[in-house]
Each structure stands twice: as structure tokens, then as C-alpha cells.
Design an enzyme around this catalytic site. Sequence first.
Site, PDB file in Angstrom:
ATOM      1  N   TRP A   4       5.545   4.160  -5.916  1.00  0.00           N
ATOM      2  CA  TRP A   4       6.044   4.858  -7.115  1.00  0.00           C
ATOM      3  C   TRP A   4       6.146   6.365  -6.854  1.00  0.00           C
ATOM      4  O   TRP A   4       7.056   7.030  -7.331  1.00  0.00           O
ATOM      5  CB  TRP A   4       5.097   4.595  -8.292  1.00  0.00           C
ATOM      6  CG  TRP A   4       5.544   5.253  -9.564  1.00  0.00           C
ATOM      7  CD1 TRP A   4       6.383   4.743 -10.519  1.00  0.00           C
ATOM      8  CD2 TRP A   4       5.187   6.568 -10.043  1.00  0.00           C
ATOM      9  NE1 TRP A   4       6.576   5.628 -11.533  1.00  0.00           N
ATOM     10  CE2 TRP A   4       5.848   6.759 -11.274  1.00  0.00           C
ATOM     11  CE3 TRP A   4       4.372   7.582  -9.551  1.00  0.00           C
ATOM     12  CZ2 TRP A   4       5.711   7.926 -12.023  1.00  0.00           C
ATOM     13  CZ3 TRP A   4       4.249   8.753 -10.287  1.00  0.00           C
ATOM     14  CH2 TRP A   4       4.910   8.902 -11.504  1.00  0.00           C
ATOM     15  N   HIS A   5       5.186   6.877  -6.054  1.00  0.00           N
ATOM     16  CA  HIS A   5       5.165   8.326  -5.814  1.00  0.00           C
ATOM     17  C   HIS A   5       6.310   8.799  -4.925  1.00  0.00           C
ATOM     18  O   HIS A   5       6.660   9.981  -4.954  1.00  0.00           O
ATOM     19  CB  HIS A   5       3.826   8.748  -5.212  1.00  0.00           C
ATOM     20  CG  HIS A   5       2.743   8.844  -6.234  1.00  0.00           C
ATOM     21  ND1 HIS A   5       2.025   7.758  -6.660  1.00  0.00           N
ATOM     22  CD2 HIS A   5       2.275   9.898  -6.948  1.00  0.00           C
ATOM     23  CE1 HIS A   5       1.157   8.137  -7.579  1.00  0.00           C
ATOM     24  NE2 HIS A   5       1.288   9.433  -7.776  1.00  0.00           N
ATOM     25  N   GLY A   6       6.856   7.925  -4.127  1.00  0.00           N
ATOM     26  CA  GLY A   6       7.971   8.350  -3.293  1.00  0.00           C
ATOM     27  C   GLY A   6       8.391   7.271  -2.324  1.00  0.00           C
ATOM     28  O   GLY A   6       7.598   6.401  -1.961  1.00  0.00           O
TER      29      GLY A   6
END
Lengths: 468, 478
Positions: free
Chosen positions: A318-320
Amino acid sequence: MLFSSMTFIYVFLPIVCAIYLCVRQGLKNHVLLIASIIFYAWGEPSYLAIMLLTILINYIGANYISRSKKNTHRKEILALTIVLNLSFLFYFKYFNFVVENINGLFKSDIHFIKVIMPIGISFYTFQALSYLIDVYRGEVKVQRNIYKLALYICLFPQLIAGPIVKYRDVDEQISNRDVDFPKVVYGIKRFIIGLSKKMLLANTVGAIADKIFTQPVDQIDLPLSWLGAVSYTLQLYYDFSGYSDMAIGLGYIFGFQFLENFNYPYISKSITEFWRRWHISLSSWFKEYLYIPLGGNRVSKIRHYFNLLLVFFVTGLWHGASWNFIVWGLWHGLFIIFEKITNIHKKQGGIFLKTFQHLYCIFIFMLGWVIFRSENINYALKYLSTMIGLKKNTTTLYTSLYYIDRLEILALTVGVICSLPLFRCILSVNEKHKVLKCCINTWLIILFILSTCVIAASTYNPFIYFRF
Amino acid sequence: MDYQNLKVNNKPLFSEQKTVWNKKPFDYTLDVHDGEVVEIVADIRRHHWTYKEIKELFHFNPLMFLSVFILAFFFSYQIVQYLAQYKILKHHSRIDIVFLVAFVILLFIPMSQISKETKDMRENRMLATFPTLIVNNTFNTNYTKQFENWFNDRFRGRDKLLHVYTEVEKANSIIKNDKGGFDQKTHWGYDQWQINHRPLPHDKDKEILVSLQELQKFLEENDIKFYLFIVPEQIDLYKKFNRLYKPEFWNHKETFFNISTIDFLKKNATFPIIYPLEALQKASAENLVYFKTEHHWTEWGAYQGYAELIKEIQKKYPNIKIANEDEFDVFYNNKVRSDWDRKFSIGTSFKLNNLHPENINEKEVLDTPYKYYNPKTHADFKIMKKSGYAIKQYKIENIDNNLKVFVAGTSMNENLMQFLPYSFHELIFYRLNLGFQEPEVFKVLKRYKKDILDYKPDVFILSIAARNLPSLVNLTKE
């Protein structure tokens, strides 16, 4: 538009506030909705369509779900709407990452797409999903008014960097909320604190981290690697929590009460506790909409550990769209499993045990942040090996003056102190302590002016070769 | 007072109406003899204020004022309502009321007045103008960005905020930003390259050589002799003033400041390479060969470089002479060629590393007299063509050689051009890094092939700074 820009603070915010306060109750949501759309479209108008489409899809999907009486039909619509939501996210955020890995793995030559990720897409997609799932579960009533749903999804204070607000937390507030004096004052104070965290602390310590992490990894020695890791640890916290503070503060100014997103995460004694204090809105989202549906801890031990690992794999993703984010997520997942097995975090004891628990936790999340910050896994591994003293033959090019100066030392010190809950109560000082309250208010105004100075400094942009 | 039809000794000076103030009188100079009567005739009347004058006098924008006033009124109306409702009835905090009012005032200050200036002298640039939403019948997609630029350039209190920022910044011993830095202890300035420089990877050396050889081949095919002139970097000469680098690292000749690349090129190239480091080191004992304020060399430094270059060219063309110091007016001046002192108008000038001028203590920086050269009047010397700083062409009729020289180079050549044209019959100089960004800057053949062939020079000098070496891989690229 960024919260930390002159245009937002000194043009957009006063105008929106003034109009919002002047209009009658029935128009307040419309003012906020228009303001939110302008806020979003300001940076990249072309991506407004994606957000509006997300709103429309979720509005239609949720309405169908609520009207449908057949459970299988409801499930199908839910699945379809979730897939549609995630397909936008996949296309803009993960498509090139997947292509890159397929090309690497199978030596194929699939072309990348030229696309820029719409700002805040991860946040508003997750908000929309929470609404949809809650409607499906029957936990909230479907919103028949599309403007109110649009306001929930694109409300500008939390649109680009969270917190991820669940629909049920603001459902009532969207339709009926008060803007009163204490809320406005508290909101302004929270906003100033967030702005100062971002402009004075995060950016200053971030400059140290940037200087170190842009060095070739062979030129980073042991002390420098730790300075880089500490600086980045503080930068990330103050940057993100500062933004959350500004969002919560703005929410209060407009009468919304968002849940807290950070609760002094760096005082945690375990990684399990860390995730109860760090980016609370995201971890609680994953808990409710992924971990518990997977079975949570009410399954076999092996399945439980798998569930945890999967949740943290997705958290990383989700963060990248990069392997270092995935590894970072798994890193945390592994230590949470380790804690579940050993119960290290539940052990009670004296000061030595507590100190050990703190140091263990700080060590783990700091190494995690190095993985998070590194350009690639190779860099991260080399950096980590320097940090733990495995790599010794390094040649640093610069003196310490290059990496850190007096203001940065000050910011680091203040950063460390303020990450402890020493000043937790400054915004709720009782009226009886008039002098203290006066000092706090004056200090907040000074912080606001200083933050503005830093923002203004970024507008100083001389043209060097004008005369040549 | 308003003056009209002003005549002095029957000579009309102006017929239209002109306003004259005590503090802004109308100036006119007239030579008169002793006892001569001067007749001044004019229609004079009391001044009538115009709307425009009032606007200018009070720096007043009525539209902006009206908008801000109405918004502020509505806003304060609501605040008063809150005060009435909460302070009196509910006894809310008086301290918080003051806080809220202070915050609201601060919030409205920046847009309460928008600067009308068109140019900022300190920043050396034009200020952004207010954007229009429709351009050429289409929607201006950059409107928001342009609006931000406009507001950022012109909001009220910008100077004061910058002043506070620079005052705070002074706490650091080295003031740095993304464009450069200034050492408050040594009073030397650095640019971004000097701060963030890293050694050039050796694997690029061969690539640079191949690129230079390709250029050499093209030139030789056209009977042009090729010279590569590399100007040393400021910090190669004045290492001790750059406290950012570890002293022990200065001795790593192999890895620092591209010296190893220059050694490699000298060893393998068949064209002359001039790198006047030693000459500059010698000369630095007499006077500074680089400015303290940034990376360019002084005229004294440029003269040393010029002499070394000509010595090398003399090996093939013995008739070339080095211009004597006698041919110039030599003088000393503490000023540097930098925009922060605009009164110093000779030569070129440039900004001091993007730092706010208030950050610099002028006395401490301008404590060194630099050696300057002004050319004496030379009857035969002609500047044929001057296109800003981009192209310069010179010619001397009566000189012992007939050489035509083509120089392509960077900003270091601005000082070099004080001397170089005095040694050749004809010289043309093209500035490479003006209006071009990397990698276009050093695509010499792509940009100047036609110019070279048209000009038909005998000598081609590629004159760069040591920092430009990595970019030489682009010389013959399309």
C-alpha cells in the site's frame, strides 16, 4: 494543493473559512464540497475525473447493495465495485511495477505506461472501500445523497494524506455538525502544531537524511549511517504526523472530529504496540477489512501467522509499488509473529526489561525505516550492514559540517524530545493557568510565523545567470 | 502643483500637464551667463488628485481591498457573534479569543496587499504576472501553477519573512541551500557543484576521450587545429577554505576533481590539452586567482590561463604573442563580479549562490583587492559582433598573424575574452551554456558544425571548466 504552501494557508484557507462561516447551515456541505474539488483539481485537474468516477461507482454500488435482497447478488455487486475501485489503484500505482517484475522474471518486453499517480488515490480508494463494505455488512445506512458521499470521499482536510476516515465515524457529522468556538480554536492550534512539525522539524531533519541517503553507500560509515537512520526516523514521523495534525485541525475548524492517527509511536515497547500507535487509521482499516475477514487469530497458529504476514505484505505494498516497501512490510510482520511466539511484548518487569523492550523496538523500526527509505534492496542491505558494523572499509568524503549544522542539531534534539509524550496536554491547559495558557498561545503564534518564514523562503528563487 | 506649457526663454519644454511635487521637482539644466535674465513661463494651477495617483500613493488596490474588506467583515462579524455567544454567555477563554483574533489577522495579511513591482533586483528576475484563465481561446492548464507563482512573488510581508528566515539561518556556520553555500567563518562562497561534488567514475574517461577524438577528426578533416583548454576549479586552488570536505581527501589525486581524468586524457590524446593549474598556483601567491564568492576565476587568474594557452599555441604558430600587461590598465578593486553589488558594472556579473543578500556580511567578503585589467584603447581592435553574452567576434587588422580562431566555451571565458582576442587576427567566441540545458550544452557539432564550416577557422579551442568534463561525452552526439 499542499497544506504547507502560501496559497493554501493564505489564500485558500481564509477564503474557504470566511465563506463557510458566513453561509447558512444547509449550504455548508456544498461550500466544503466545492472547496474540496478546487483543492484537488488545483494540482492536477485531469485526475479529478478519476476521483469523481470513484465517487459515482461507490454511490451506485452501495445503493444496489442496499436495495438488493439476494445475498449472492449483493456479494457480486460488492466484489465488482471493489474490483473497479482497486483497478484504478492498480492501473495508476502498480501496473508498471508488475510489468517491471514480469519483464525481469521472464525476460519479456512489455511496455510501461506513461502515467502519473493521482494524488491521494490510495487514501480515497480505501475510504470508499470502507464505506462500501460497511454498507454491505449493514453497519451503516447507505447514503442516498451523492453530494454527502462525495464530501466524505473528497473532504479536503484528509484527502491527500489521510487519516483514512471510516464512513461510520463521520456519517452523523456529515449531516449534522456544529462549528463552535472551542472546536475552531482547538482546530487552529492543531493545524499550527502540524504545520510546525512539517516545516520546522520534518524538513530540517529531512535535509540531514537526504544528504546521507544520497551518498554512495560505500561512503557512509557507522556513525553517519546511524545519523541518517535517526534523521529519517524523525523526518517520517514529523512529516506524516504533522500532516495528520493539520488534517485533524482543519477538520475541527469545519466541525468534524476525525480520530487520531498517531499516538507517540516511538515510545512503543514492541512492534505490536508500535502498530497500535503508528498510522492508526491504516492499521485499523487493515485489521477490520482484511485481517479479521481472513480469520484473524481465531484460526490455527500457522494460519494466524500467515494472516499476519499477508496483512503486512499488503501494508507494505500500500505504501508504494516497490520491493523495498514490501520487504519493509514483511519485516514488521515477521517481528510481530516473533512477538506472538515469544510473548516478549507482554513480559512485565523492572526498568532493565522495559529499557530492553524499548531499545529492541526502536532498533527494529529504525532498521525498517532504512529499508523504507532506500532506493532499492541492494542499497538497503549495504546500508544495514554498515549500521550493524559488518562493513568497515568505508571512505567518507565530507566532514560533519556537510551533513549537520547547528539548526539541524537543534531540530534533531527537539525532534527527539517531542516524540515523547511530555507535552501531550499543552492544548488542554486549564483556564486557571492563565500565564501558562498565554505562553502556549503566544508560542503557537510564533511557531506559525516561523513556519511561514520557511514556506516564504522557498519562494525566494533568484535567477543566477540572468546577466550572462 | 500642475504645470502646463512650460517655456524657458521661449523654448517649450512640455505642453502637456505635468505634476510637480516638493519631493519630486522637475529638473532642467540650462547654461547661463552672469547677469543673464531667464524667462520662465507656465500655466500653473493647484493639483487635482486623480484616482490613479491615489492608488499609487497608498499602494492601494481598491478591488483587492474591497474583496478582503468584505471577507474580513463577514469573518469578523461571525467572530463577534461567537464572542457574544460564547464569551459573555458561556464564558469561553479570553486568552483563546485573543489567540483566534491574532491568527485571523495573520491569515489575512499576505493577501491584503499584492506587490505591483515588475522586477526583483535582489533575485535578479522578473516577478510572475497574474495569469489569465483563457489563453488563445483555450483553457490555461498551467493557471494554478502560475497563480501560485504570482502570489508567492508578491504577497505582503514577503521581504520581512525572508529577513526573519535569513536571521535564523545565520546561526549556522555554513549557510547552505540547494543552489550553494556561504562559509561564515572563512567568508568563502560555494556553488552547488562545490558542495555536492563527487569524483568522476573512471569508466567515463574512455568515453570522454572517444568523444573528443571524434571532434578532433572532424576538425582535422577541415584543416582546423584542435586545442582543449580546461580551467581548474576554484577549490583545486583554495582547498583550505572549503570546510565541507575532509582534509585527508584532498590528497587523493586519483579520485578528486577529475584530475585523474585530465591525466588520462593527456596521456592518450593526440591534441594539446592545456590545464593551467600550476601557473595559477604560482600566481595565487600574488593575488587571488578566483573570487571568494563563487567558482569563477578573476581577471588575474584568467590572464595566467590565457598566457598558458598562448604558450601552447605558439608551439605550432610561433608568430602568436602574449598580450603584455602594459597593454592594459591594471588596477585593484575590492568588488567582485557579483550581482549583490550591482554598482560594479565592468564585465559580467552573477548572483552569489542563491543566498539571500542579507545573509552576507559585505565587509567581510569584500576585504580583498582583486587585480583587474581594462584594455587600453587599441585603434586596430574591432568588436565585429556581439550578441549579448552568447556570441562575440573580434578582429585586429595590424597583427603578426592571420589566424582565425573559433572558441566554444563556458562562463569561464567571459574573463578570458579580456585577453584572448589580442593575440589573433580574428576570433569568434560562442557561449555554450547560455539558454541550453544538459545534455544539449556540449553537443558542439550538432549546434556549431555549420558555424565552424562557415567561419573556416585555423584553430578551434574548446574551453571548459574541469567540472564540465563529464559532459564532454556529448560533443558529437545528435
